[in-house]
Scaffold this motif. Structure first.
Motif, mmCIF file in Angstrom:
data_model
loop_
_atom_site.group_PDB
_atom_site.id
_atom_site.type_symbol
_atom_site.label_atom_id
_atom_site.label_comp_id
_atom_site.label_asym_id
_atom_site.label_seq_id
_atom_site.Cartn_x
_atom_site.Cartn_y
_atom_site.Cartn_z
ATOM 1 N N LYS A 127 3.195 16.205 -0.406
ATOM 2 C CA LYS A 127 2.511 15.198 -1.236
ATOM 3 C C LYS A 127 2.716 13.798 -0.648
ATOM 4 N N ALA B 24 0.811 4.037 -2.911
ATOM 5 C CA ALA B 24 0.504 5.436 -2.595
ATOM 6 C C ALA B 24 1.621 6.362 -3.078
ATOM 7 N N LYS C 39 0.422 13.544 2.384
ATOM 8 C CA LYS C 39 -0.980 13.403 1.975
ATOM 9 C C LYS C 39 -1.250 11.998 1.454
ATOM 10 N N ALA C 40 -0.367 11.487 0.588
ATOM 11 C CA ALA C 40 -0.558 10.150 0.014
ATOM 12 C C ALA C 40 -0.575 9.083 1.106
ATOM 13 N N ASP D 97 0.833 -1.214 0.000
ATOM 14 C CA ASP D 97 0.000 0.000 0.000
ATOM 15 C C ASP D 97 0.865 1.261 0.000
ATOM 16 N N ARG E 87 0.109 11.632 9.849
ATOM 17 C CA ARG E 87 0.961 12.745 9.410
ATOM 18 C C ARG E 87 1.910 13.145 10.526
ATOM 19 N N ALA F 294 -1.229 9.572 4.351
ATOM 20 C CA ALA F 294 -2.384 9.783 5.235
ATOM 21 C C ALA F 294 -3.622 9.111 4.654
ATOM 22 N N GLU F 295 -3.719 9.096 3.336
ATOM 23 C CA GLU F 295 -4.871 8.477 2.680
ATOM 24 C C GLU F 295 -4.923 6.964 2.877
ATOM 25 N N ILE F 296 -3.796 6.356 3.257
ATOM 26 C CA ILE F 296 -3.813 4.921 3.555
ATOM 27 C C ILE F 296 -3.679 4.661 5.061
#
Length: 184
Positions: A101, A57, A104-105, A53, A113, A107-109
């Motif tokens: 970036k 990401a 953010k990428a 993952d 942060r 954090a989405e998985i």
């Protein structure tokens, strides 16, 4: 568990210029030349099941290549007993944009942060009870430090294993920086 971090490598010719910087200060341990890098995010101990993952990401990040140089030296913490000598990045805005970036990428998985202020730098040496006057002399003697400009074309995912001889870094994946495919 894997001990992971994401970084930009420093070109070999620039690393050679920086070889051993700060190592002459009593109590200083210079970062080995082959380990000089610019950390974008330190993940620390991470479940190895998350590795696919994380790679996916990071592989989805779009960022154009950019030019930077290493410029000026300093220490952390900025006040109190210095523990780390560093070289700064100029300009830092592109590095900060790439780091954001990455944050953010991930954090989405579900990877938390880093809430500390990001300070783009390359660690030169770690200090242990180093005399402040010697650190000050090093800073003054290197106040005009600046490397040639180089282009950042990729960032890397590393694992880090700790050993009696220090950390051993292994590249797990490389992510090229590319221009967005925008039709004109």
């Amino acid at each position: 568990m894997l001990r992971l971090f994401i970084a930009v490598d420093i070109p070999e010719d620039i690393r050679t210029l920086m070889c051993g910087m700060g190592g002459s200060i009593p109590g200083a341990r210079a970062v080995p030349t082959d380990q000089l890098h610019l950390t974008l995010k330190f993940l620390g101990d991470t479940d190895s099941g998350l590795l696919p993952d994380i790679k996916e990401a990071l592989g989805n990040i779009e960022c154009p290549p950019f030019k930077i140089c290493l410029k000026r030296v300093g220490h952390f913490p900025p006040r109190g007993n210095p523990r780390v000598l560093w070289a700064g990045i100029d300009p830092a805005m592109e590095v900060t944009a790439l780091r954001n970036k990455v944050e953010k990428a991930l954090a989405e998985i579900g990877i938390e942060r880093d809430h500390r202020k990001f300070s783009a730098h390359v660690t030169l040496a770690r200090l242990k009870n180093s005399p402040l006057n010697r650190v000050t002399q090093f800073l003054a003697g290197n106040s005009l430090f600046e490397t040639p400009t180089f282009t950042v074309r990729e960032f890397l995912l590393y694992s880090s294993s700790l050993s009696a001889k220090g950390a051993v870094h292994t590249v797990l994946a490389t992510f090229p920086l590319t221009h967005s495919q925008i039709e004109e």
